[in-house]
Write an enzyme that holds these catalytic residues in place. Structure first.
Site, PDB file in Angstrom:
ATOM      1  N   CYS A  85       4.409  -2.659  -8.691  1.00 56.16           N
ATOM      2  CA  CYS A  85       3.080  -2.246  -8.240  1.00 56.16           C
ATOM      3  C   CYS A  85       3.169  -1.051  -7.285  1.00 56.16           C
ATOM      4  O   CYS A  85       3.482   0.041  -7.726  1.00 56.16           O
ATOM      5  CB  CYS A  85       2.381  -3.457  -7.627  1.00 56.16           C
ATOM      6  SG  CYS A  85       0.597  -3.313  -7.697  1.00 56.16           S
ATOM      7  N   GLU A 100       0.864  -1.179   0.000  1.00 53.36           N
ATOM      8  CA  GLU A 100       0.000   0.000   0.000  1.00 53.36           C
ATOM      9  C   GLU A 100       0.903   1.232   0.000  1.00 53.36           C
ATOM     10  O   GLU A 100       1.662   1.449   0.949  1.00 53.36           O
ATOM     11  CB  GLU A 100      -0.904  -0.041   1.240  1.00 53.36           C
ATOM     12  CG  GLU A 100      -1.915   1.059   1.293  1.00 53.36           C
ATOM     13  CD  GLU A 100      -2.795   1.122   0.045  1.00 53.36           C
ATOM     14  OE1 GLU A 100      -2.952   2.239  -0.477  1.00 53.36           O
ATOM     15  OE2 GLU A 100      -3.299   0.071  -0.414  1.00 53.36           O
ATOM     16  N   SER A 101       0.810   2.012  -1.064  1.00 52.38           N
ATOM     17  CA  SER A 101       1.800   3.078  -1.223  1.00 52.38           C
ATOM     18  C   SER A 101       1.632   4.199  -0.203  1.00 52.38           C
ATOM     19  O   SER A 101       2.630   4.784   0.231  1.00 52.38           O
ATOM     20  CB  SER A 101       1.773   3.614  -2.649  1.00 52.38           C
ATOM     21  OG  SER A 101       0.483   4.027  -3.015  1.00 52.38           O
ATOM     22  N   GLU A 135       6.786 -11.634  -8.870  1.00 47.30           N
ATOM     23  CA  GLU A 135       7.189 -12.514  -7.761  1.00 47.30           C
ATOM     24  C   GLU A 135       6.130 -13.568  -7.445  1.00 47.30           C
ATOM     25  O   GLU A 135       6.388 -14.479  -6.665  1.00 47.30           O
ATOM     26  CB  GLU A 135       7.507 -11.672  -6.506  1.00 47.30           C
ATOM     27  CG  GLU A 135       6.321 -11.135  -5.721  1.00 47.30           C
ATOM     28  CD  GLU A 135       5.637  -9.913  -6.346  1.00 47.30           C
ATOM     29  OE1 GLU A 135       5.906  -9.589  -7.521  1.00 47.30           O
ATOM     30  OE2 GLU A 135       4.810  -9.299  -5.638  1.00 47.30           O
ATOM     31  N   HIS A 143       2.863  -8.336 -10.804  1.00 50.33           N
ATOM     32  CA  HIS A 143       3.607  -8.984  -9.713  1.00 50.33           C
ATOM     33  C   HIS A 143       4.411 -10.176 -10.221  1.00 50.33           C
ATOM     34  O   HIS A 143       3.968 -11.319 -10.122  1.00 50.33           O
ATOM     35  CB  HIS A 143       2.631  -9.460  -8.621  1.00 50.33           C
ATOM     36  CG  HIS A 143       2.085  -8.340  -7.814  1.00 50.33           C
ATOM     37  ND1 HIS A 143       2.684  -7.904  -6.645  1.00 50.33           N
ATOM     38  CD2 HIS A 143       1.023  -7.537  -8.015  1.00 50.33           C
ATOM     39  CE1 HIS A 143       1.998  -6.882  -6.164  1.00 50.33           C
ATOM     40  NE2 HIS A 143       0.982  -6.638  -6.977  1.00 50.33           N
TER      41      HIS A 143
END
Ligand code: GLN
Length: 186
Positions: free
Chosen positions: A79, A48-49, A169, A167
């Protein structure tokens, strides 16, 4: 083998650490400026930025991260990480580092497609997994577009800083991490 760091304030840092270890790299979790001095590359993970902005201030990491990126060590921003790295953030606007000359829109995919899977355009057929993903609305002249979805940039690079709206990952395809950090398996 490189010793790499994952910013570990919040969000999906463990999945990145797992991929980097699978590629034979040593990984440390970064929560201090001191940790940044011990690594040769860094992941800014999903999460969450807005929470990240608060924690980056609280942990005193803002200037240290800027200094790290100035030294041209490889960085993969995914992201939320891309939102932090962008030059400009809209929808809504918020503070960002400006490591990548792109404008990103935070909530551009809308609620009905909050999360979805896709395959990148072109021969490579890179799997893409989007989770409440930002969109790259425009790229500056120094930014190379590496992967697109329906013609829209989803993986970009400026110098040694890579930014992904998806994403890598979580897809099981390690190729994005290999592009940024190399493969240390022999
Ligand atoms: N929408 C989130 C944000 O604005 C990012 C989502 C993610 O990193 N998976 O910070």
């Amino acid at each position: 083998m490189a010793r790499l760091g994952v910013l570990a304030l919040q969000g999906g840092y463990e999945a990145h650490a797992k991929v980097l270890r699978a590629l034979g790299h040593e990984v440390i979790e970064v929560r201090t400026a001191g940790a940044l001095s011990q690594i040769s590359g860094l992941v800014l993970p999903g999460g969450e930025s807005t929470t990240h902005l608060i924690l980056l201030e609280r942990f005193g990491l803002w200037l240290a991260l800027e200094a790290f990126v100035r030294e041209e060590r490889p960085v993969l921003a995914t992201c939320c990480g891309l939102i932090l790295a962008a030059r400009e953030v809209v929808s809504p606007a918020q503070r960002s580092f400006g490591f990548l000359d792109v404008r990103v829109s935070r909530n551009a995919w809308g609620r009905q497609v909050d999360s979805f899977e896709a395959v990148a355009d072109g021969e490579g057929r890179l799997p893409l997994l989007f989770i409440r993903a930002p969109r790259i609305e425009s790229v500056g002249p120094g930014v190379e577009v590496l992967e697109t979805l329906n013609g829209e940039p989803v993986l970009v690079r400026q110098g040694r800083v890579f930014g992904a709206t998806f994403h890598p990952e979580l897809s099981g395809d390690l190729s994005v991490h290999v592009r940024v950090f190399g493969d240390a398996r022999t």
